[in-house]
Design an enzyme around this catalytic site. Structure first.
Site, PDB file in Angstrom:
ATOM      1  CB  CYS A   1      -7.314  -9.735   1.097  1.00 49.10           C
ATOM      2  SG  CYS A   1      -6.446  -9.200  -0.383  1.00 49.10           S
TER       3      CYS A   1
ATOM      4  CB  THR B   1       7.516 -19.151 -18.216  1.00 51.65           C
ATOM      5  OG1 THR B   1       8.087 -20.410 -18.575  1.00 51.65           O
ATOM      6  CG2 THR B   1       7.740 -18.154 -19.337  1.00 51.65           C
TER       7      THR B   1
ATOM      8  CD  GLN C   1      -3.039  -0.653  -0.023  1.00 56.75           C
ATOM      9  OE1 GLN C   1      -3.023   0.419  -0.608  1.00 56.75           O
ATOM     10  NE2 GLN C   1      -3.880  -1.619  -0.350  1.00 56.75           N
TER      11      GLN C   1
ATOM     12  CB  SER D   1       0.922  -5.719  -5.275  1.00 56.68           C
ATOM     13  OG  SER D   1      -0.008  -6.336  -6.137  1.00 56.68           O
ATOM     14  CB  ALA D   2       1.771  -4.407 -10.793  1.00 49.36           C
ATOM     15  CG  HIS D   3      -3.598  -5.068  -8.014  1.00 54.96           C
ATOM     16  ND1 HIS D   3      -4.774  -4.780  -7.364  1.00 54.96           N
ATOM     17  CD2 HIS D   3      -2.940  -5.948  -7.236  1.00 54.96           C
ATOM     18  CE1 HIS D   3      -4.831  -5.466  -6.237  1.00 54.96           C
ATOM     19  NE2 HIS D   3      -3.729  -6.185  -6.135  1.00 54.96           N
TER      20      HIS D   3
END
Length: 376
Positions: free
Chosen positions: A322, A235, A177, A197-199
């Protein structure tokens, strides 16, 4: 027009990020582990993004391990740091995200002593209690988030890291955050591990990172392929990683402007809330993220207020996305010592770079209407 005030749950994908990702969704399709030109093109994109993410938080590119998001990063940090070690103690803050809390608690079954780091009524670490706790025995790892996802309260990670290191342990800073909202310096703050975290910063969902100092020993959760220095087999999600890199670069460039914009909106919101009877703002006396405000409105249960606002076209949260829907009050507020009935009323507003003063005013007007309705 709909109003989205839930940016701590997730942010919209920034169009400039999508533009950066687009070629890797349809064009250079090589596996980054392949040595031919297609693989090299994918590898170059992954490494360029690694440097962009590192630059956002004052880290070295070699310290960035790609993951699927904050939850995996927290799991890799806590499980990876304890796997194969003689069980001693694991500590976590009372207001940590469920990804930390539940992972730490799961270690009990493996023989680890798991303890909670107490916070005060403002959500800040009780430092004398923490120092006494650290002195009570050996420690492997402690977790303390720089910025709380519900209240926005900021912790002194550097102070915690110094104390934890003196006790012989590692420190995990879940910065999911915090990144992109406040300045972060992995190199200077003393944390051994840091989750991202990207989002949460206008990037794609499903991609994150764990920063790791070279001396922080970890065992992998996923085996096979040897990717990410053997710490995260599989990958790489090239397009997602490119998007994370682009989002990190934009967040670094625009951090001050975004923070200033959100802080002005948060202060406007707070002033309006104070004008309404029966409003409690949580963690208000503590330093907080510029975009986050959590409050309760007397006479309303949080989930009911959330749904009433949703019917008016306004999206907010009753706490962490979450852990929503569990029928329990926020563990963050309970950890701060607040009564259950007050915690049940919590609503989180988390603002974004694209929100406006007009939206804040509309939210306050709707809230006033709802307050009158319940009073009647």
């Amino acid at each position: 027009m709909p109003i989205y005030f839930d940016c701590n749950a997730t942010t919209p994908l920034e169009p400039r990020v999508l533009e950066a990702m687009q070629p890797y969704l349809t064009g250079p399709y090589g596996n980054p582990s392949s040595v031919h030109r297609y693989g090299r093109a994918a590898r170059d994109a992954v490494e360029a993004a690694r440097a962009q993410v590192a630059a956002l938080v004052g880290a070295q590119p070699a310290e960035v391990i790609w993951t699927s998001g904050g939850t995996e990063s927290d799991n890799l940090a806590l499980q990876g740091a304890t796997e194969g070690q003689r069980p001693t103690r694991v500590l976590y803050g009372a207001t940590e995200h469920p990804a930390v809390l539940e992972t730490a608690e799961a270690l009990r079954s493996r023989g680890w002593v798991v303890e909670v780091i107490a916070v005060n009524g403002d959500g800040l670490v009780d430092w004398p209690a923490f120092e006494a706790q650290l002195a009570r025995g050996p420690l492997r790892i402690a977790a303390l988030m720089p910025a709380n996802n519900e209240t926005g309260v900021l912790q002194d990670v550097a102070r915690a890291a110094a104390l934890v290191h003196a006790a012989g342990g590692l420190l995990l800073a879940d910065a999911v955050q915090a990144a992109g909202k406040i300045p972060l310096d992995f190199g200077a703050c003393g944390a051994d591990l840091m989750s991202l975290s990207a989002h949460k910063l206008y990037g794609p969902k499903g991609v994150g990172a764990l920063l790791r100092r070279a001396e922080a020993e970890l065992a992998p959760l996923l085996h096979g392929g040897g990717q990410e220095h053997g710490l995260r087999g599989g990958t790489e999600n090239v397009a997602g990683i490119v998007g994370f890199g682009a989002a990190a670069e934009l967040a670094r460039q625009e951090l001050e402007a975004r923070a200033s914009h959100c802080l002005a909106l948060r202060e406007r919101l707070a002033a309006g809330l104070h004008a309404l009877p029966g409003v409690t703002i949580f963690g208000e006396r503590a330093p907080r993220l510029p975009n986050t405000l959590q409050f309760a409105l007397q006479g309303w249960e949080g989930e009911a207020l959330l749904m009433a606002l949703d019917r008016k076209g306004i999206a907010v949260s009753s706490g962490s996305a979450c852990s929503s829907g569990k029928g329990e009050p926020s563990h963050v507020l309970l950890g701060m010592g607040l009564p259950r009935e007050l915690a049940f009323g919590a609503i989180r507003v988390s603002l974004g770079k694209d929100n406006s003063a007009a939206e804040v005013d509309r939210f306050l007007a709707v809230l006033a209407e709802l307050r009158v309705a319940v009073a009647a």
